[in-house]
Scaffold this motif. Structure first.
Motif, PDB file in Angstrom:
ATOM      1  N   TRP A  71       0.824  -1.212   0.000  1.00 19.06           N
ATOM      2  CA  TRP A  71       0.000   0.000   0.000  1.00 19.06           C
ATOM      3  C   TRP A  71       0.859   1.264   0.000  1.00 19.06           C
ATOM      4  N   ALA A  72       2.005   1.191   0.699  1.00 19.86           N
ATOM      5  CA  ALA A  72       2.906   2.347   0.728  1.00 19.86           C
ATOM      6  C   ALA A  72       3.533   2.564  -0.648  1.00 19.86           C
ATOM      7  N   PHE A  73       3.919   1.469  -1.303  1.00 21.28           N
ATOM      8  CA  PHE A  73       4.477   1.575  -2.645  1.00 21.28           C
ATOM      9  C   PHE A  73       3.461   2.166  -3.612  1.00 21.28           C
ATOM     10  N   ASP A  74       2.212   1.699  -3.496  1.00 20.87           N
ATOM     11  CA  ASP A  74       1.168   2.204  -4.382  1.00 20.87           C
ATOM     12  C   ASP A  74       0.933   3.697  -4.152  1.00 20.87           C
ATOM     13  N   ALA A  75       0.936   4.122  -2.903  1.00 22.74           N
ATOM     14  CA  ALA A  75       0.721   5.541  -2.592  1.00 22.74           C
ATOM     15  C   ALA A  75       1.828   6.400  -3.195  1.00 22.74           C
ATOM     16  N   ILE A  76       3.072   5.947  -3.051  1.00 26.68           N
ATOM     17  CA  ILE A  76       4.210   6.690  -3.619  1.00 26.68           C
ATOM     18  C   ILE A  76       4.120   6.709  -5.139  1.00 26.68           C
ATOM     19  N   ARG A  77       3.767   5.570  -5.708  1.00 24.67           N
ATOM     20  CA  ARG A  77       3.698   5.474  -7.171  1.00 24.67           C
ATOM     21  C   ARG A  77       2.639   6.425  -7.728  1.00 24.67           C
ATOM     22  N   TRP A  78       1.464   6.424  -7.147  1.00 23.49           N
ATOM     23  CA  TRP A  78       0.389   7.277  -7.656  1.00 23.49           C
ATOM     24  C   TRP A  78       0.707   8.751  -7.452  1.00 23.49           C
ATOM     25  N   ALA A  79       1.379   9.070  -6.368  1.00 21.83           N
ATOM     26  CA  ALA A  79       1.786  10.459  -6.145  1.00 21.83           C
ATOM     27  C   ALA A  79       2.750  10.908  -7.238  1.00 21.83           C
ATOM     28  N   GLY A  80       3.695  10.043  -7.589  1.00 17.27           N
ATOM     29  CA  GLY A  80       4.648  10.366  -8.651  1.00 17.27           C
ATOM     30  C   GLY A  80       3.980  10.501 -10.002  1.00 17.27           C
ATOM     31  N   VAL A  81       3.055   9.598 -10.310  1.00 19.22           N
ATOM     32  CA  VAL A  81       2.328   9.663 -11.585  1.00 19.22           C
ATOM     33  C   VAL A  81       1.551  10.968 -11.690  1.00 19.22           C
ATOM     34  N   ALA A  82       0.829  11.315 -10.617  1.00 18.48           N
ATOM     35  CA  ALA A  82       0.019  12.540 -10.623  1.00 18.48           C
ATOM     36  C   ALA A  82       0.897  13.777 -10.782  1.00 18.48           C
ATOM     37  N   TYR A  83       2.039  13.796 -10.102  1.00 20.17           N
ATOM     38  CA  TYR A  83       2.916  14.962 -10.169  1.00 20.17           C
ATOM     39  C   TYR A  83       3.501  15.128 -11.564  1.00 20.17           C
ATOM     40  N   LEU A  84       3.920  14.042 -12.183  1.00 20.08           N
ATOM     41  CA  LEU A  84       4.493  14.119 -13.524  1.00 20.08           C
ATOM     42  C   LEU A  84       3.443  14.541 -14.552  1.00 20.08           C
ATOM     43  N   LEU A  85       2.218  14.047 -14.404  1.00 21.24           N
ATOM     44  CA  LEU A  85       1.161  14.463 -15.317  1.00 21.24           C
ATOM     45  C   LEU A  85       0.828  15.941 -15.144  1.00 21.24           C
ATOM     46  N   TRP A  86       0.885  16.411 -13.893  1.00 24.33           N
ATOM     47  CA  TRP A  86       0.670  17.834 -13.640  1.00 24.33           C
ATOM     48  C   TRP A  86       1.760  18.673 -14.303  1.00 24.33           C
ATOM     49  N   LEU A  87       3.006  18.228 -14.202  1.00 25.05           N
ATOM     50  CA  LEU A  87       4.107  18.933 -14.857  1.00 25.05           C
ATOM     51  C   LEU A  87       3.915  18.944 -16.378  1.00 25.05           C
ATOM     52  N   ALA A  88       3.459  17.823 -16.928  1.00 25.71           N
ATOM     53  CA  ALA A  88       3.232  17.752 -18.373  1.00 25.71           C
ATOM     54  C   ALA A  88       2.170  18.764 -18.791  1.00 25.71           C
ATOM     55  N   TRP A  89       1.079  18.857 -18.031  1.00 29.17           N
ATOM     56  CA  TRP A  89       0.004  19.790 -18.363  1.00 29.17           C
ATOM     57  C   TRP A  89       0.487  21.233 -18.262  1.00 29.17           C
ATOM     58  N   LYS A  90       1.200  21.567 -17.191  1.00 27.67           N
ATOM     59  CA  LYS A  90       1.700  22.932 -17.008  1.00 27.67           C
ATOM     60  C   LYS A  90       2.705  23.304 -18.092  1.00 27.67           C
ATOM     61  N   THR A  91       3.548  22.369 -18.467  1.00 26.08           N
ATOM     62  CA  THR A  91       4.530  22.630 -19.516  1.00 26.08           C
ATOM     63  C   THR A  91       3.839  22.917 -20.845  1.00 26.08           C
ATOM     64  N   LEU A  92       2.808  22.149 -21.135  1.00 31.39           N
ATOM     65  CA  LEU A  92       2.093  22.296 -22.401  1.00 31.39           C
ATOM     66  C   LEU A  92       1.372  23.640 -22.487  1.00 31.39           C
ATOM     67  N   HIS A  93       0.971  24.195 -21.354  1.00 35.42           N
ATOM     68  CA  HIS A  93       0.163  25.414 -21.349  1.00 35.42           C
ATOM     69  C   HIS A  93       0.932  26.654 -20.901  1.00 35.42           C
ATOM     70  N   ASN A  94       2.241  26.554 -20.700  1.00 30.84           N
ATOM     71  CA  ASN A  94       3.051  27.707 -20.297  1.00 30.84           C
ATOM     72  C   ASN A  94       4.146  27.944 -21.319  1.00 30.84           C
ATOM     73  N   PRO A  95       3.971  28.915 -22.211  1.00 24.54           N
ATOM     74  CA  PRO A  95       4.998  29.192 -23.235  1.00 24.54           C
ATOM     75  C   PRO A  95       6.368  29.456 -22.620  1.00 24.54           C
ATOM     76  N   ILE A  96       7.401  28.931 -23.221  1.00 25.10           N
ATOM     77  CA  ILE A  96       8.765  29.142 -22.761  1.00 25.10           C
ATOM     78  C   ILE A  96       9.109  30.617 -22.870  1.00 25.10           C
ATOM     79  N   GLY A  97       9.678  31.153 -21.781  1.00 26.31           N
ATOM     80  CA  GLY A  97      10.036  32.558 -21.771  1.00 26.31           C
ATOM     81  C   GLY A  97       9.123  33.391 -20.905  1.00 26.31           C
ATOM     82  N   ARG A  98       7.904  32.884 -20.590  1.00 20.91           N
ATOM     83  CA  ARG A  98       7.022  33.603 -19.694  1.00 20.91           C
ATOM     84  C   ARG A  98       7.556  33.552 -18.278  1.00 20.91           C
TER      85      ARG A  98
END
Length: 206
Positions: A71-98
């Motif tokens: 259960w601890a491994f699953d919690a860490i794994r899902w936290a990492g997945v969610a964080y990386l997907l959040w970074l992907a979304w923010k990167t896609l919607h934030n033009p470089i240089g802003r």
């Protein structure tokens, strides 16, 4: 404290592992491409600090406890997945240089690198499997873990940082062209998304 022969045997093994392309290296490459050299080095530093946290936990026996609790491994794994997907979304919607573009500020890049490393199950399992092979049970264990971990952390910082700095120079050149800038954001977001999927799939295999 550590046999010099054992330490010398550890060095090439650690170097080979640091040179092997993986999630940390790809993360620094993407951070450098969208933010430049300073965020790339900051992200690499965050990853190295995360490595030392993993090593310290393993030396204290906490890593084995986490590895034994699905259960601890699953919690860490899902936290990492969610964080990386959040970074992907923010990167896609934030033009470089802003000014508010995610990952451009070194402090935020450091935090992102730290979180991504701490939620990487492969790093936890690797340290538990690899480092103890060089640890002498007859001596105090934690200091040995810290020394070996420092070698991995420093080597990783240099190698991942150089990869990020190189991609940063390329990213700055591409960012001057609007079409190239959009393509660069798409590539960086794709890297983060791919890392999230990789983390998800690796968790299903453990």
């Amino acid at each position: 404290m550590i046999d010099p022969i054992v330490f010398l045997a550890f060095l090439p093994a650690a170097l080979a592992l640091n040179l092997t392309p993986g999630a940390d290296m790809m993360f620094c490459l993407a951070q450098g491409a969208r933010g430049g050299a300073r965020p790339a080095l900051a992200a690499s530093a965050g990853i190295s600090v995360g490595t030392m946290v993993h090593v310290t936990a393993a030396g204290l026996g906490l890593g084995a406890v986490i590895a034994a609790a699905p259960w601890a491994f699953d919690a860490i794994r899902w936290a990492g997945v969610a964080y990386l997907l959040w970074l992907a979304w923010k990167t896609l919607h934030n033009p470089i240089g802003r000014a508010d573009a995610v990952g451009v500020r070194p402090a935020r890049a450091f935090r992102d690198g730290l979180v991504v490393n701490l939620t990487n199950l492969k790093v936890i399992l690797f340290i538990l499997a690899f480092v103890p092979q060089f640890v002498e049970p007859g001596h105090v264990v934690l200091p040995q873990f810290l020394v070996f971990g420092a070698v991995l952390a420093v080597g990783g910082f240099v190698i991942n940082g150089l990869v990020g700095v190189f991609s940063g120079g390329l990213g700055r050149a591409l960012a001057r062209n609007p079409r190239a800038e959009r393509a660069l954001r798409l590539v960086s977001a794709t890297v983060f998304g791919a890392l999230a999927m990789r983390l998800l799939l690796e968790g299903k295999q453990t």
